[in-house]
Design an enzyme around this catalytic site. Structure first.
Site, mmCIF file in Angstrom:
data_model
loop_
_atom_site.group_PDB
_atom_site.id
_atom_site.type_symbol
_atom_site.label_atom_id
_atom_site.label_comp_id
_atom_site.label_asym_id
_atom_site.label_seq_id
_atom_site.Cartn_x
_atom_site.Cartn_y
_atom_site.Cartn_z
ATOM 1 N N LYS A 158 44.623 30.979 28.390
ATOM 2 C CA LYS A 158 45.200 31.021 29.747
ATOM 3 C C LYS A 158 45.978 29.717 29.945
ATOM 4 C CE LYS A 158 43.643 32.476 34.323
ATOM 5 N NZ LYS A 158 44.681 33.447 34.639
HETATM 6 N N1 PMP Z 1 45.787 39.023 32.205
HETATM 7 C C1 PMP Z 1 46.394 37.955 32.741
HETATM 8 C C2 PMP Z 1 47.721 37.551 32.229
HETATM 9 C C3 PMP Z 1 45.775 37.226 33.774
HETATM 10 O O1 PMP Z 1 46.370 36.165 34.318
HETATM 11 C C4 PMP Z 1 44.525 37.654 34.256
HETATM 12 C C5 PMP Z 1 43.849 36.893 35.376
HETATM 13 N N2 PMP Z 1 43.094 35.839 34.892
HETATM 14 C C6 PMP Z 1 43.939 38.787 33.656
HETATM 15 C C7 PMP Z 1 44.596 39.436 32.643
HETATM 16 C C8 PMP Z 1 42.576 39.261 34.096
HETATM 17 O O2 PMP Z 1 41.599 38.362 33.629
HETATM 18 P P1 PMP Z 1 40.237 38.134 34.437
HETATM 19 O O3 PMP Z 1 39.612 39.448 34.584
HETATM 20 O O4 PMP Z 1 39.469 37.199 33.596
HETATM 21 O O5 PMP Z 1 40.632 37.560 35.761
#
Ligand code: PMP
Length: 315
Positions: A158
């Protein structure tokens, strides 16, 4: 409360948001050399409790993102959980909360690289106010912006700078009259939304892109797979998904920290089934909502209560 008055964790201590500054030439700001997490806290008035969702999973992912960027989170996951709950308690949050732990290269000099640049760790937390009205589902459009490839900049991490990819896709979707983008990867397979993972239902089977499809391995995604298999006996297959499979899907939904589980009512102006929420999305979404509100005892392990057993600290 004004944002400047909130308590944050930065430089190894709790301090006021307005006192925690970064300089103009900060490496992470100039080059996007940072990584972060987004964590939700659900306030449940009947319990007088703020439940933080999947803290451990988020911090484990942060450690991986940091490692990819040649950084090291300066705390163990257990320490991070303790710091985060204390941060929320110090802010005396009694409402939905959004927590943003992050690391960034903090040198204030010029020169793009990952090595030999000091890094910093911080956590900011704010009341969560970004409620979108998604009760009527989401109209999604396939983006002309491809998802970054692992061979260029890894979406599995991320990474701050990678969000340019999401922002381009999101703004294009909005300007084309959609609510959200679906990004394809370089080879044309479905990757994910700008900040959500995607699932489709086909012949009653739940399909979602496998982790090699240039997706963030979402914490909500992981919980939803577990719920689908263990609570509803559904078959879940992680595999590459073609764009054209979206058009014939029985149901499509997004998962993510911000949106929870939200149904997609149309893709590229083609209704998904009749454009209404489908039975699989409905039952998984309802279960997830109960889970994050502390109403599913089996899944309490995914929640960290802020106030239970804690004498409220003062900032
Ligand atoms: N894909 C992306 C690109 C994101 O930014 C997020 C949000 N964090 C998600 C998927 C979903 O991840 P999570 O369920 O951990 O929030």
């Amino acid at each position: 409360m004004k944002i400047g008055e909130l308590t944050v964790y930065a430089g190894g201590e709790f301090q006021k948001y307005e006192d925690a500054k970064v300089g103009l030439l900060t490496h992470g700001l100039q080059y996007g050399t940072g990584c972060f997490e987004g964590i939700r806290g659900y306030w449940v008035p009947e319990d007088s409790e703020l439940y933080l969702v999947q803290l451990r999973e988020h911090f484990e992912r942060l450690a991986i993102s940091a490692k990819i960027l040649l950084m090291r989170v300066p705390h163990s996951v257990d320490e991070l959980i303790e710091i985060t709950t204390e941060l929320c308690a110090r802010n005396r949050f009694e409402s939905a909360t959004y927590i943003r732990p992050f690391m960034y290269k903090c040198a204030e000099d010029v020169g793009v690289r990952l090595h030999n640049v000091p890094d910093a760790f911080a956590i900011a937390a704010i009341p969560f106010t970004h409620y979108l009205d998604i009760s009527g589902g989401v109209a999604a459009g396939t983006s002309s912006w491809r998802r970054a490839d692992d061979s260029a900049a890894p979406p599995r991490a991320k990474i701050t700078g990678l969000y340019v990819n999401s922002a381009l896709a999101k703004s294009e979707a909005i300007s084309n009259g959609f609510d959200e983008a679906i990004m394809l990867s370089h080879d044309g397979h479905v990757a994910e939304g700008s900040a959500e993972n995607i699932f489709i239902v086909k012949n009653g089977v739940l399909l979602t892109p496998d982790p090699s499809q240039n997706v963030l391995e979402g914490c909500t995604r992981r919980a939803v797979i577990e719920i689908a298999r263990n609570e509803f006996g559904l078959e879940v297959v992680e595999r590459a998904i073609d764009r054209s499979e979206l058009y014939g899907a029985e149901e499509i939904f997004f998962t993510g920290t911000a949106v929870g589980v939200v149904y997609v009512r149309s893709v590229d102006r083609r209704d998904v089934s009749n454009g209404k929420i489908g039975p699989v999305t409905q039952k998984i979404g309802t279960f997830y909502e109960r889970l994050v509100n502390g109403r599913e005892p089996k899944y309490r392990k995914l929640l960290t209560p802020v106030y239970a057993g804690r004498a409220v600290a003062t900032a």
